[in-house]
Design an enzyme around this catalytic site. Structure first.
Site, PDB file in Angstrom:
ATOM      1  N   ASP A   1     -53.076 -16.513   1.393  1.00 51.73           N
ATOM      2  CA  ASP A   1     -52.236 -17.078   2.444  1.00 51.73           C
ATOM      3  C   ASP A   1     -52.993 -17.943   3.429  1.00 51.73           C
ATOM      4  OD1 ASP A   1     -49.867 -14.518   3.465  1.00 51.73           O
ATOM      5  OD2 ASP A   1     -49.860 -15.989   1.855  1.00 51.73           O
TER       6      ASP A   1
ATOM      7  N   LYS B   1     -47.929 -20.699   3.360  1.00 55.30           N
ATOM      8  CA  LYS B   1     -46.862 -21.539   3.884  1.00 55.30           C
ATOM      9  C   LYS B   1     -47.317 -22.064   5.230  1.00 55.30           C
ATOM     10  CE  LYS B   1     -43.892 -18.136   1.846  1.00 55.30           C
ATOM     11  NZ  LYS B   1     -43.231 -16.885   2.177  1.00 55.30           N
TER      12      LYS B   1
ATOM     13  N   MET C   1     -44.606 -14.211  15.278  1.00 55.81           N
ATOM     14  CA  MET C   1     -44.118 -15.501  14.758  1.00 55.81           C
ATOM     15  C   MET C   1     -42.786 -15.920  15.373  1.00 55.81           C
ATOM     16  SD  MET C   1     -46.197 -16.771  12.623  1.00 55.81           S
ATOM     17  CE  MET C   1     -47.671 -16.332  11.698  1.00 55.81           C
TER      18      MET C   1
END
Lengths: 262, 262
Positions: free
Chosen positions: B44, B66, B179
């Site tokens: 990641d 991502k 987040m």
């Protein structure tokens, strides 16, 4: 004649180190570094003793664990032990099960030693609240099932169960309760009040150690089951739909078995 | 003439490994063992790249992070990559920032690969939700201040903020939101509705890395401050009285400075 005096100045220092949930491989590189640098280690019943092997040979080891029935040291006594040993020997490592800042009273120890001009370091540990359910294949969060998790303890300052449990019982949160086996009936009654008597519950005792033991049920059934099996602290109670993902609830053909890494 | 054929049977295996919050020393011994055993690593954006140095030289490295703006791979594509690579090479390690079971979608990956008869292992990681505030000297729990903590995310399945935030705002829990920088105004409005406009808030960006940056304020002040300073994800929002324990809020004489272990 030349005389050389070595004046070794003692710089008192406290490092809080999270020992993780029990498995000695669930320990961090930074934790090893701290143990290697320690002059004194104060360790808990929940920290795996084998971690002490990372220490220097002449390290001073002090067991300050509170075992049920024999509360070896009060928090105040531990605070004083840290200060006395730090002033005498230098670097004190306080090795605690799990993480020092999750119901670990680590902040109280920092607050106490700073009055004595200690340097302070922190090494986070793997928290049992997350890792113990995880090693039973219960994720604290799963898309579509829940959007949060909430962690509390059975051993609050007042000795009573936190009022937050009734609030959490009304949410989608996976609820994780540490060290609360003596309050299991009280906890399940609260969840039943909020219409959650069929919500699945897992209890995991001695998680990530060879003594690991678990029990699955629902809010309605878990307390009598746990009493019948004599499951007691140290244990973690998990309440929420994610418990349904435990392999025992899946059909046999679909079941998952966790392997150790080889 | 003797012909010896080696038939190497590929046993597909998936190990989920939590990479921790960013500092490569906040990684576990079991995580290192898994990386050493890996034939393929899928990693990641939030996992520290330097951890890949523990892998064998001929390991297959696949970046599946991502990053905002360029969503490299969907979860479905990642699932398929794990299966393809596992069937081809054997042991796939899925290295994720923090812990795989805390908003990490790790369970979905396990669920997917078991249809292909993969063996499965899990290595918990240090969760940023706990360790990032901890390294800013904010304990998620402190006796007398609170009795629980609550962790949620800004990126739910529906894209909307979880309804649990309004429930959490009514408790004594320290609330940690991962987040969620794009929803900061919405979050602070909810807390204000429940009379918490003066409750302290910390935002920590890139916690435990050299790029770490933090901001302190209250429910009423934090959103405009964060916009002015351009603080964005990856960040952790902490709401609760424990934020008052941050060294910047203590008087200068009393302040604590954290040292690295040397």
């Amino acid at each position: 004649m030349l005389l050389i005096f070595y004046m070794i100045e003692i710089k008192p220092h406290l490092t809080l180190v999270g020992a993780g949930p029990g498995d000695p491989e669930l320990f961090t590189l930074k934790g090893i570094k701290a143990l290697k640098a320690a002059d004194v280690v104060l360790y808990d019943a929940l920290a795996n003793d084998s971690l002490l092997e990372y220490c220097k040979e002449d390290v001073v080891k002090i067991f300050v664990g509170k075992r049920r029935g024999s509360c070896a040291f009060s928090q105040e006594e531990i605070n004083h032990l840290i200060v006395e040993n730090g002033l005498k020997y230098g670097h004190v490592v306080r090795l605690k099960g799990g993480d020092s800042f999750v119901f670990g009273r680590g902040y109280e120890e920092i607050e106490f030693v700073r009055k004595y001009n200690f340097g302070v370091s922190i090494v986070p540990g793997i928290s049992s609240s997350i890792a113990v359910p995880e090693m039973q294949l219960i994720p604290l969060t799963a898309r579509g099932l829940n959007e949060s998790f909430w962690v509390t303890t059975g051993t609050t300052k007042s000795g009573e169960l936190s009022k937050d449990i009734a609030i959490a019982a009304q949410s989608s949160a996976t609820v994780v309760i540490l060290m609360a086996m003596s309050k299991l009936e009280e906890i399940t009654t609260i969840f039943s009040t909020f219409g959650k008597s069929t919500t699945p519950v897992a209890i995991i005792q001695h998680g990530t150690t060879p003594k690991e033991n678990y029990l699955l049920g629902t809010v309605a059934t878990i307390a009598p089951l746990a009493r019948a099996k004599g499951i007691d602290n140290p244990a973690i109670i998990v309440v929420g739909d994610v418990v349904n993902l435990h392999p025992d609830f899946l059909s046999r053909n679909d079941s998952i078995h966790l392997f150790d890494i080889s």
